[in-house]
Write a protein that holds these residues in place. Structure first.
Motif, PDB file in Angstrom:
ATOM      1  N   HIS A 338       1.570  -1.282   0.343  1.00 14.72           N
ATOM      2  CA  HIS A 338      -0.314   0.150   0.610  1.00 14.72           C
ATOM      3  C   HIS A 338       0.949   1.547   0.247  1.00 14.72           C
ATOM      4  O   HIS A 338       0.557   2.074  -0.469  1.00 14.72           O
ATOM      5  CB  HIS A 338      -0.861   0.053   1.185  1.00 14.72           C
ATOM      6  CG  HIS A 338      -2.451  -0.733   1.169  1.00 14.72           C
ATOM      7  ND1 HIS A 338      -3.373  -1.133   0.216  1.00 14.72           N
ATOM      8  CD2 HIS A 338      -2.575  -1.601   2.463  1.00 14.72           C
ATOM      9  CE1 HIS A 338      -3.772  -2.092   0.484  1.00 14.72           C
ATOM     10  NE2 HIS A 338      -3.437  -3.135   1.244  1.00 14.72           N
ATOM     11  N   TYR A 339       1.871   1.632   0.887  1.00 15.92           N
ATOM     12  CA  TYR A 339       3.340   1.988   1.013  1.00 15.92           C
ATOM     13  C   TYR A 339       3.676   3.168  -0.167  1.00 15.92           C
ATOM     14  O   TYR A 339       3.416   3.700  -1.132  1.00 15.92           O
ATOM     15  CB  TYR A 339       3.750   2.178   2.026  1.00 15.92           C
ATOM     16  CG  TYR A 339       4.951   2.866   2.234  1.00 15.92           C
ATOM     17  CD1 TYR A 339       4.110   4.327   2.568  1.00 15.92           C
ATOM     18  CD2 TYR A 339       6.132   2.814   1.827  1.00 15.92           C
ATOM     19  CE1 TYR A 339       4.700   5.453   2.871  1.00 15.92           C
ATOM     20  CE2 TYR A 339       6.937   4.572   1.943  1.00 15.92           C
ATOM     21  CZ  TYR A 339       6.294   5.560   3.002  1.00 15.92           C
ATOM     22  OH  TYR A 339       7.833   6.430   2.963  1.00 15.92           O
ATOM     23  N   HIS A 340       3.702   1.595  -1.408  1.00 17.52           N
ATOM     24  CA  HIS A 340       4.353   1.679  -2.708  1.00 17.52           C
ATOM     25  C   HIS A 340       3.616   2.139  -3.066  1.00 17.52           C
ATOM     26  O   HIS A 340       4.013   3.320  -4.593  1.00 17.52           O
ATOM     27  CB  HIS A 340       5.077   0.643  -2.597  1.00 17.52           C
ATOM     28  CG  HIS A 340       5.800   0.519  -4.182  1.00 17.52           C
ATOM     29  ND1 HIS A 340       6.884   1.031  -4.339  1.00 17.52           N
ATOM     30  CD2 HIS A 340       5.743   0.078  -5.831  1.00 17.52           C
ATOM     31  CE1 HIS A 340       7.558   0.972  -5.332  1.00 17.52           C
ATOM     32  NE2 HIS A 340       6.506   0.468  -6.301  1.00 17.52           N
ATOM     33  N   ARG A 341       2.168   2.249  -3.539  1.00 21.74           N
ATOM     34  CA  ARG A 341       1.331   2.019  -4.249  1.00 21.74           C
ATOM     35  C   ARG A 341       0.891   3.515  -3.756  1.00 21.74           C
ATOM     36  O   ARG A 341       1.017   5.109  -5.521  1.00 21.74           O
ATOM     37  CB  ARG A 341      -0.479   1.764  -4.167  1.00 21.74           C
ATOM     38  CG  ARG A 341      -1.413   2.445  -4.959  1.00 21.74           C
ATOM     39  CD  ARG A 341      -2.321   0.773  -4.566  1.00 21.74           C
ATOM     40  NE  ARG A 341      -2.810   1.116  -2.926  1.00 21.74           N
ATOM     41  CZ  ARG A 341      -3.318   1.617  -2.533  1.00 21.74           C
ATOM     42  NH1 ARG A 341      -3.840   2.991  -3.128  1.00 21.74           N
ATOM     43  NH2 ARG A 341      -3.469   1.200  -1.540  1.00 21.74           N
ATOM     44  N   LEU A 342       0.620   4.344  -2.805  1.00 22.66           N
ATOM     45  CA  LEU A 342       0.472   5.433  -2.505  1.00 22.66           C
ATOM     46  C   LEU A 342       1.876   6.633  -2.938  1.00 22.66           C
ATOM     47  O   LEU A 342       2.016   7.503  -3.156  1.00 22.66           O
ATOM     48  CB  LEU A 342       0.549   5.816  -0.676  1.00 22.66           C
ATOM     49  CG  LEU A 342      -1.100   4.835  -0.523  1.00 22.66           C
ATOM     50  CD1 LEU A 342      -0.932   5.003   0.949  1.00 22.66           C
ATOM     51  CD2 LEU A 342      -2.364   5.703  -1.080  1.00 22.66           C
ATOM     52  N   MET A 343       3.017   6.078  -2.003  1.00 21.10           N
ATOM     53  CA  MET A 343       4.228   7.206  -2.749  1.00 21.10           C
ATOM     54  C   MET A 343       4.446   7.475  -4.051  1.00 21.10           C
ATOM     55  O   MET A 343       4.294   8.348  -4.787  1.00 21.10           O
ATOM     56  CB  MET A 343       5.444   7.049  -2.275  1.00 21.10           C
ATOM     57  CG  MET A 343       5.424   6.405  -0.428  1.00 21.10           C
ATOM     58  SD  MET A 343       5.119   8.294   0.055  1.00 21.10           S
ATOM     59  CE  MET A 343       6.073   8.776   0.249  1.00 21.10           C
ATOM     60  N   CYS A 344       3.847   6.250  -5.032  1.00 17.75           N
ATOM     61  CA  CYS A 344       4.290   5.773  -6.759  1.00 17.75           C
ATOM     62  C   CYS A 344       3.322   6.855  -7.407  1.00 17.75           C
ATOM     63  O   CYS A 344       3.239   8.184  -8.245  1.00 17.75           O
ATOM     64  CB  CYS A 344       3.948   4.548  -7.097  1.00 17.75           C
ATOM     65  SG  CYS A 344       5.074   3.811  -7.113  1.00 17.75           S
ATOM     66  N   ALA A 345       1.349   7.501  -6.815  1.00 18.56           N
ATOM     67  CA  ALA A 345       0.745   8.742  -6.717  1.00 18.56           C
ATOM     68  C   ALA A 345       1.209   9.496  -6.420  1.00 18.56           C
ATOM     69  O   ALA A 345       1.087  11.030  -7.077  1.00 18.56           O
ATOM     70  CB  ALA A 345      -0.265   7.713  -6.155  1.00 18.56           C
ATOM     71  N   LYS A 346       2.240   9.807  -5.339  1.00 21.91           N
ATOM     72  CA  LYS A 346       2.713  11.448  -4.718  1.00 21.91           C
ATOM     73  C   LYS A 346       3.686  11.507  -6.138  1.00 21.91           C
ATOM     74  O   LYS A 346       3.598  12.671  -6.129  1.00 21.91           O
ATOM     75  CB  LYS A 346       3.112  11.124  -3.993  1.00 21.91           C
ATOM     76  CG  LYS A 346       1.673  10.685  -2.276  1.00 21.91           C
ATOM     77  CD  LYS A 346       2.423  11.069  -1.449  1.00 21.91           C
ATOM     78  CE  LYS A 346       2.693  12.508  -0.309  1.00 21.91           C
ATOM     79  NZ  LYS A 346       1.633  13.127   0.078  1.00 21.91           N
ATOM     80  N   LEU A 347       4.425  10.597  -6.403  1.00 17.02           N
ATOM     81  CA  LEU A 347       5.287  10.559  -7.336  1.00 17.02           C
ATOM     82  C   LEU A 347       4.970  11.276  -8.546  1.00 17.02           C
ATOM     83  O   LEU A 347       5.717  11.123 -10.228  1.00 17.02           O
ATOM     84  CB  LEU A 347       6.554   9.984  -7.343  1.00 17.02           C
ATOM     85  CG  LEU A 347       7.400  10.009  -6.315  1.00 17.02           C
ATOM     86  CD1 LEU A 347       8.126   8.328  -6.075  1.00 17.02           C
ATOM     87  CD2 LEU A 347       8.613  10.953  -6.387  1.00 17.02           C
ATOM     88  N   GLY A 348       3.631  10.423  -9.164  1.00 17.16           N
ATOM     89  CA  GLY A 348       2.935  10.689 -10.681  1.00 17.16           C
ATOM     90  C   GLY A 348       3.636   9.345 -10.751  1.00 17.16           C
ATOM     91  O   GLY A 348       3.820   9.787 -12.715  1.00 17.16           O
ATOM     92  N   LEU A 349       3.637   8.317 -10.325  1.00 19.85           N
ATOM     93  CA  LEU A 349       4.507   6.974 -11.198  1.00 19.85           C
ATOM     94  C   LEU A 349       3.633   5.894 -11.309  1.00 19.85           C
ATOM     95  O   LEU A 349       2.238   6.170 -10.201  1.00 19.85           O
ATOM     96  CB  LEU A 349       5.893   6.898 -10.733  1.00 19.85           C
ATOM     97  CG  LEU A 349       6.958   7.854 -10.676  1.00 19.85           C
ATOM     98  CD1 LEU A 349       7.910   6.780 -10.060  1.00 19.85           C
ATOM     99  CD2 LEU A 349       7.754   7.691 -12.069  1.00 19.85           C
ATOM    100  N   ARG A 350       3.930   5.275 -12.321  1.00 13.05           N
ATOM    101  CA  ARG A 350       3.120   4.153 -12.452  1.00 13.05           C
ATOM    102  C   ARG A 350       3.445   3.469 -11.038  1.00 13.05           C
ATOM    103  O   ARG A 350       4.925   2.628 -11.215  1.00 13.05           O
ATOM    104  CB  ARG A 350       2.571   2.949 -13.900  1.00 13.05           C
ATOM    105  CG  ARG A 350       2.133   3.908 -14.844  1.00 13.05           C
ATOM    106  CD  ARG A 350       1.832   3.272 -15.359  1.00 13.05           C
ATOM    107  NE  ARG A 350       3.119   2.128 -15.839  1.00 13.05           N
ATOM    108  CZ  ARG A 350       3.391   2.074 -17.186  1.00 13.05           C
ATOM    109  NH1 ARG A 350       3.136   2.966 -17.953  1.00 13.05           N
ATOM    110  NH2 ARG A 350       4.686   0.734 -16.851  1.00 13.05           N
ATOM    111  N   GLU A 351       1.678   2.238 -10.484  1.00 16.57           N
ATOM    112  CA  GLU A 351       2.925   1.476  -9.268  1.00 16.57           C
ATOM    113  C   GLU A 351       3.401   0.515  -9.855  1.00 16.57           C
ATOM    114  O   GLU A 351       4.445   0.300  -9.020  1.00 16.57           O
ATOM    115  CB  GLU A 351       1.789   0.960  -9.046  1.00 16.57           C
ATOM    116  CG  GLU A 351       1.144   0.284  -7.781  1.00 16.57           C
ATOM    117  CD  GLU A 351       0.007  -0.396  -7.445  1.00 16.57           C
ATOM    118  OE1 GLU A 351      -1.083   0.268  -7.924  1.00 16.57           O
ATOM    119  OE2 GLU A 351      -0.026  -1.254  -6.429  1.00 16.57           O
TER     120      GLU A 351
END
Ligand code: AMP
Ligand code: MG
Length: 493
Positions: A338-351
């Motif tokens: 979950h953390y990876h998913r949320l941080m990727c979203a913050k970075l505008g990166l695909r999960e």
């Protein structure tokens, strides 16, 4: 005995009550009426929370509701009660605690409604059963702000105040927060009955929670086919998700005792919390937490520890240590996912931006911590920078600009490599412009102390639309003033 069990005045209610927790029976609570406060007044209210309950738009004009949400009158159909729970506080078994200043009024529209600060209960121990205006405003605002950020949380309907003096470090005044959630059941409720060897009550409680909130556990295909192991698994999953949100947004809870952990994975009991300004992984927001047990970066491990306490309590029902451990072992990978998913979203990166994104995130947090970069402002500026391919305003936030440049190069490489799509556009809907910084709370509280409640309501409006451009509130999106870093929030509330 200072508490009442007979109602003051019954008021007809626009709410339809159906009190299922009450039906659990005597061992789970003490039926109890709130203690009145002199001359209550409205401090703040949340219209979205009111809508959840089905209250009409005029509800805040109702004197009857003002009296009811201050504990002076009882809404017809409520069966107020103080529930009993135990728990671990700061890593130690604390024995019986319970709703020492909260009362569950009942359940309306499928949601439990609770007064906090409504007077003494049999579980008040050394406390006075009251909550002060300062902490009530903080809890109210943060509940609604977290909801707007998409973070699982209990809700807050309103705060009412009274000039009743309440002693804390200094003399303050009383307030009551009306909270709303599908359930206020805590890990500590389970620990209570387990510690006393009351396995029947433990089972009653677990069956209630499963039937109402986790019915899928009844048809579990899970290993061992044990519904209680499935329940534990569900709570592990919800808690992992909640913690991932906290860590991604920079929320520090401050008092992660097991009695403050909600069985539905909702953020519960806002006390000395902080939404971080300058990024500091070791940030301790609770002034009285000298050892830093509940420091920001310790939170996921503490949640895991608390889940062990819950698992221990459920063991008489799960009946297999192996099954309990299996569920507990899923916490870390679930949190990480979950953390990876949320941080990727913050970075505008695909999960699925591969493991490269993982190290990129880790390295970024090191840079942010090293230069004590303002956490919300960094993300917001990064979101704009990404849209405009102009990173200078982000670079300005760093002291070690060469380190930033090196990181940015890797970030841009990753963007190019994975041909990012709509993620960049979503960054402005992922990284809030307006967060409930402590200093903003302090300013609104100061005004409220002088009976100007408009600042609280204004702040509510701003932080419940965290992703919107709100030109009139621009000042609230800036750096905190210098005095903000000296704010000390203690446990006292
Ligand atoms: P907290 O640290 O706020 O989660 O509170 C821990 C326990 O102390 C809970 O059982 C609370 O209900 C109780 N408590 C906290 N403050 C008060 C108070 N002013 N009066 C009575 N009980 C309190
Ligand atoms: Mg608590």
């Amino acid at each position: 005995m200072h508490y009442r069990s007979t109602p003051a005045q019954l008021v007809n209610t626009p709410l339809n009550w159906n009190n299922r927790f009450h039906q659990l029976g005597a061992g789970f609570y003490t039926p109890l009426m709130p203690q009145p406060v002199p001359s209550p007044y409205w401090v703040a209210h949340s219209q979205p929370a009111a809508q959840l309950l089905g209250l009409n738009d005029d509800w805040v004009k109702s004197n009857a509701l003002l009296q009811a949400f201050s504990g002076n009158q009882i809404l017809a159909g409520c069966q107020p009660l103080a529930s009993v729970y135990s728990g671990h506080q700061f890593g130690q078994w604390a024995g019986q605690l319970g709703d020492g200043r909260a009362l569950l009024l009942g359940e309306a529209n499928g949601l439990e409604v609770q007064l906090k600060g409504s007077g003494l209960t049999p579980y008040s121990r050394m406390g006075d059963g009251r909550a002060v205006l300062r902490s009530s405003i903080r809890e109210f605002l943060c509940s609604e702000a977290m909801q707007a950020l998409g973070i699982p949380t209990t809700r807050a309907l309103c705060v009412t105040g009274s000039d009743l003096p309440v002693r804390r470090e200094t003399m303050e005044t009383a307030a009551v927060v009306t909270r709303v959630a599908p359930s206020f059941i805590r890990f500590g409720h389970f620990e209570h009955f387990a510690a006393r060897g009351q396995t029947d009550a433990l089972r009653t409680l677990a069956d209630y929670v499963i039937e109402r909130y986790y019915p899928a556990c009844l048809h579990t295909e899970a290993p061992g086919g044990n519904a209680y192991a499935a329940l534990l698994q569900q709570v592990v999953e919800r808690t992992a998700l909640m913690l991932a949100h906290w860590q991604a947004v920079g929320f520090c809870h401050g008092v992660m005792n097991t009695d403050n952990m909600n069985i539905l994975g909702l953020t519960l009991d806002y006390g000395p919390f902080a939404l971080m300004d300058a990024f500091n992984p070791g940030h301790i927001c609770n002034h009285t937490d000298h050892a830093g047990r509940y420091a920001f970066d310790a939170q996921p491990d503490i949640a895991h520890w608390n889940l062990y306490a819950l698992a221990q309590a459920l063991l008489p029902l799960v009946e297999s240590q192996e099954l309990a451990l299996q569920a507990l072992d899923t916490f870390k990978p679930l949190f990480a996912k979950h953390y990876h998913r949320l941080m990727c979203a913050k970075l505008g990166l695909r999960e699925d931006s591969s493991a490269d994104a993982g190290t990129l995130i880790e390295d970024l947090l090191v840079l942010l911590a090293h230069d004590r970069v303002d956490y919300p402002i960094f993300w917001r500026r990064l979101s704009h920078a990404r849209m405009q391919s102009h990173y200078e305003p982000v670079r300005d936030l760093f002291i070690d600009r060469l380190a930033w440049d090196a990181w940015l190069l890797r970030y841009q490489e990753l963007i190019a490599l994975y041909q990012q799509g709509p993620e960049a556009d979503l960054m402005l809907k992922t990284n809030p412009k307006y967060v409930l910084r402590n200093y903003l709370c302090e300013e609104a509280i100061e005004a409220a102390r002088h009976k100007d409640f408009s600042a609280v309501q204004r702040l509510l409006q701003v932080v419940t639309h965290p992703f919107d451009e709100q030109p009139q509130a621009q000042a609230m999106a800036g750096f905190p003033p210098e005095w903000a870093s000296r704010i000390e929030i203690s446990c006292s509330s």
